[in-house]
Each structure stands twice: as structure tokens, then as C-alpha cells.
Design a protein around this motif. Sequence first.
Motif, PDB file in Angstrom:
ATOM      1  N   ARG A   1      11.039   6.550  -0.426  1.00  0.00           N
ATOM      2  CA  ARG A   1      10.052   5.547  -0.015  1.00  0.00           C
ATOM      3  C   ARG A   1      10.353   5.156   1.427  1.00  0.00           C
ATOM      4  O   ARG A   1      11.353   4.491   1.679  1.00  0.00           O
ATOM      5  N   LEU A   2       9.491   5.569   2.348  1.00  0.00           N
ATOM      6  CA  LEU A   2       9.679   5.293   3.771  1.00  0.00           C
ATOM      7  C   LEU A   2       8.615   4.329   4.267  1.00  0.00           C
ATOM      8  O   LEU A   2       7.421   4.621   4.145  1.00  0.00           O
ATOM      9  N   PRO A   3       9.017   3.202   4.838  1.00  0.00           N
ATOM     10  CA  PRO A   3       8.020   2.291   5.403  1.00  0.00           C
ATOM     11  C   PRO A   3       7.291   2.957   6.570  1.00  0.00           C
ATOM     12  O   PRO A   3       7.914   3.652   7.373  1.00  0.00           O
ATOM     13  N   ILE A   4       5.985   2.777   6.628  1.00  0.00           N
ATOM     14  CA  ILE A   4       5.206   3.276   7.768  1.00  0.00           C
ATOM     15  C   ILE A   4       4.334   2.135   8.304  1.00  0.00           C
ATOM     16  O   ILE A   4       4.009   1.206   7.585  1.00  0.00           O
TER      17      ILE A   4
ATOM     18  N   PRO B   1       2.424  -4.446   3.779  1.00  0.00           N
ATOM     19  CA  PRO B   1       3.417  -3.385   3.888  1.00  0.00           C
ATOM     20  C   PRO B   1       2.848  -2.070   3.366  1.00  0.00           C
ATOM     21  O   PRO B   1       2.075  -2.049   2.407  1.00  0.00           O
ATOM     22  N   CYS B   2       3.237  -0.989   4.012  1.00  0.00           N
ATOM     23  CA  CYS B   2       2.785   0.337   3.594  1.00  0.00           C
ATOM     24  C   CYS B   2       3.999   1.265   3.549  1.00  0.00           C
ATOM     25  O   CYS B   2       4.848   1.224   4.444  1.00  0.00           O
ATOM     26  N   VAL B   3       4.082   2.077   2.500  1.00  0.00           N
ATOM     27  CA  VAL B   3       5.184   3.017   2.369  1.00  0.00           C
ATOM     28  C   VAL B   3       4.641   4.415   2.054  1.00  0.00           C
ATOM     29  O   VAL B   3       3.648   4.570   1.354  1.00  0.00           O
ATOM     30  N   LEU B   4       5.326   5.401   2.621  1.00  0.00           N
ATOM     31  CA  LEU B   4       5.080   6.794   2.275  1.00  0.00           C
ATOM     32  C   LEU B   4       5.980   7.102   1.089  1.00  0.00           C
ATOM     33  O   LEU B   4       7.191   6.863   1.150  1.00  0.00           O
ATOM     34  N   VAL B   5       5.399   7.569  -0.004  1.00  0.00           N
ATOM     35  CA  VAL B   5       6.159   7.866  -1.219  1.00  0.00           C
ATOM     36  C   VAL B   5       6.153   9.376  -1.414  1.00  0.00           C
ATOM     37  O   VAL B   5       5.099   9.992  -1.506  1.00  0.00           O
ATOM     38  N   GLN B   6       7.371   9.934  -1.454  1.00  0.00           N
ATOM     39  CA  GLN B   6       7.479  11.383  -1.593  1.00  0.00           C
ATOM     40  C   GLN B   6       8.601  11.699  -2.575  1.00  0.00           C
ATOM     41  O   GLN B   6       9.730  11.230  -2.415  1.00  0.00           O
ATOM     42  N   HIS B   7       8.267  12.464  -3.596  1.00  0.00           N
ATOM     43  CA  HIS B   7       9.288  12.892  -4.541  1.00  0.00           C
ATOM     44  C   HIS B   7      10.117  13.990  -3.885  1.00  0.00           C
ATOM     45  O   HIS B   7       9.595  14.824  -3.151  1.00  0.00           O
ATOM     46  N   VAL B   8      11.408  13.975  -4.136  1.00  0.00           N
ATOM     47  CA  VAL B   8      12.320  14.939  -3.535  1.00  0.00           C
ATOM     48  C   VAL B   8      12.416  16.128  -4.488  1.00  0.00           C
ATOM     49  O   VAL B   8      13.151  16.089  -5.473  1.00  0.00           O
TER      50      VAL B   8
ATOM     51  N   SER C   1      -3.245  12.772   6.222  1.00  0.00           N
ATOM     52  CA  SER C   1      -2.166  12.224   7.046  1.00  0.00           C
ATOM     53  C   SER C   1      -2.179  10.699   7.011  1.00  0.00           C
ATOM     54  O   SER C   1      -3.155  10.084   6.582  1.00  0.00           O
ATOM     55  N   ALA C   2      -1.092  10.127   7.518  1.00  0.00           N
ATOM     56  CA  ALA C   2      -1.029   8.671   7.676  1.00  0.00           C
ATOM     57  C   ALA C   2      -2.032   8.224   8.733  1.00  0.00           C
ATOM     58  O   ALA C   2      -2.589   7.128   8.645  1.00  0.00           O
ATOM     59  N   THR C   3      -2.288   9.067   9.704  1.00  0.00           N
ATOM     60  CA  THR C   3      -3.274   8.747  10.741  1.00  0.00           C
ATOM     61  C   THR C   3      -4.657   8.591  10.135  1.00  0.00           C
ATOM     62  O   THR C   3      -5.413   7.693  10.519  1.00  0.00           O
ATOM     63  N   GLN C   4      -4.996   9.412   9.178  1.00  0.00           N
ATOM     64  CA  GLN C   4      -6.288   9.289   8.506  1.00  0.00           C
ATOM     65  C   GLN C   4      -6.373   7.964   7.750  1.00  0.00           C
ATOM     66  O   GLN C   4      -7.420   7.321   7.738  1.00  0.00           O
ATOM     67  N   LEU C   5      -5.268   7.528   7.144  1.00  0.00           N
ATOM     68  CA  LEU C   5      -5.255   6.231   6.481  1.00  0.00           C
ATOM     69  C   LEU C   5      -5.471   5.115   7.505  1.00  0.00           C
ATOM     70  O   LEU C   5      -6.256   4.197   7.273  1.00  0.00           O
ATOM     71  N   ARG C   6      -4.808   5.195   8.644  1.00  0.00           N
ATOM     72  CA  ARG C   6      -5.006   4.184   9.693  1.00  0.00           C
ATOM     73  C   ARG C   6      -6.465   4.141  10.128  1.00  0.00           C
ATOM     74  O   ARG C   6      -7.025   3.066  10.349  1.00  0.00           O
TER      75      ARG C   6
ATOM     76  N   LEU D   1       0.863  -1.173   0.000  1.00  0.00           N
ATOM     77  CA  LEU D   1       0.000   0.000   0.000  1.00  0.00           C
ATOM     78  C   LEU D   1       0.903   1.227   0.000  1.00  0.00           C
ATOM     79  O   LEU D   1       1.831   1.323   0.802  1.00  0.00           O
ATOM     80  N   GLU D   2       0.666   2.142  -0.940  1.00  0.00           N
ATOM     81  CA  GLU D   2       1.467   3.360  -1.035  1.00  0.00           C
ATOM     82  C   GLU D   2       0.625   4.562  -0.629  1.00  0.00           C
ATOM     83  O   GLU D   2      -0.506   4.715  -1.095  1.00  0.00           O
ATOM     84  N   LEU D   3       1.190   5.387   0.227  1.00  0.00           N
ATOM     85  CA  LEU D   3       0.588   6.662   0.600  1.00  0.00           C
ATOM     86  C   LEU D   3       1.421   7.714  -0.120  1.00  0.00           C
ATOM     87  O   LEU D   3       2.553   8.003   0.261  1.00  0.00           O
ATOM     88  N   LEU D   4       0.879   8.246  -1.210  1.00  0.00           N
ATOM     89  CA  LEU D   4       1.616   9.170  -2.067  1.00  0.00           C
ATOM     90  C   LEU D   4       1.439  10.605  -1.600  1.00  0.00           C
ATOM     91  O   LEU D   4       0.317  11.113  -1.546  1.00  0.00           O
ATOM     92  N   SER D   5       2.535  11.247  -1.262  1.00  0.00           N
ATOM     93  CA  SER D   5       2.525  12.646  -0.850  1.00  0.00           C
ATOM     94  C   SER D   5       2.540  13.518  -2.097  1.00  0.00           C
ATOM     95  O   SER D   5       3.422  13.384  -2.949  1.00  0.00           O
ATOM     96  N   LEU D   6       1.556  14.391  -2.210  1.00  0.00           N
ATOM     97  CA  LEU D   6       1.446  15.248  -3.386  1.00  0.00           C
ATOM     98  C   LEU D   6       1.521  16.718  -3.005  1.00  0.00           C
ATOM     99  O   LEU D   6       1.248  17.104  -1.864  1.00  0.00           O
ATOM    100  N   GLU D   7       1.870  17.524  -3.983  1.00  0.00           N
ATOM    101  CA  GLU D   7       1.935  18.962  -3.776  1.00  0.00           C
ATOM    102  C   GLU D   7       0.572  19.471  -3.324  1.00  0.00           C
ATOM    103  O   GLU D   7      -0.461  19.040  -3.833  1.00  0.00           O
TER     104      GLU D   7
END
Length: 105
Positions: free
Chosen positions: A96-99, A72-79, A53-58, A18-24
Amino acid sequence: MNLQELITLATDGQIRELELLSLEGGFYIVRAQLHDKARTLLDSRGKAMHLHSATQLRDLLRDLPSSAPTMPCVLVQHVVHDELCGVRQGPIEPLRLPISLSLAW
């Protein structure tokens, strides 16, 4: 896919990650990586569901049975800094950070 479909796929062990994609703009969308494709979590209007937030996903996944396989769940954020400065050469992969879906910290 709506939330009920996501929970069903997770319960059946069909979600590889599961990917939590951080967007602009300060929001996130959820993408389920299945074995053969990726599916985005949609709201009641059929649009990509925006989370804050990740809390909202939880909270959304609180109805997931405890017997469901570990997902597995990861936070995906473009640098953005790397993209703006252009110092690095070659493809720039997102961070890609595991959460944890069960623990807030």
C-alpha cells in the motif's frame, strides 16, 4: 457508484480513503473506502471502470472542488512474488503506497 457520485461523496467528506487497485493485465480500478463500506467506481455500463494510470485518476477527479476535504489515496498492489514463492508464512498483505491526487511526482 459513478464518477458524479464519487465526486459528491468526496466533496461531502464521506470518503475515508481512495484506493487505486493494481490488477493483473496492466489496469487499475478505484475503490472508495467509506466509513461503513467500500464502493467501486463504475463506468457508464455499470462495470468496474478500468484505468491505465494514477494520472488518469487525477484527470477524472479534476472537477473535485478545491474546498473538498483532503482525501488520502493509496496504490494497492499485491506482491505476486511472495504469493508464487510461498516463502513467507502467515497472511500476505498487499503493498500500500500513498499517492498524491494533486501532484504527479
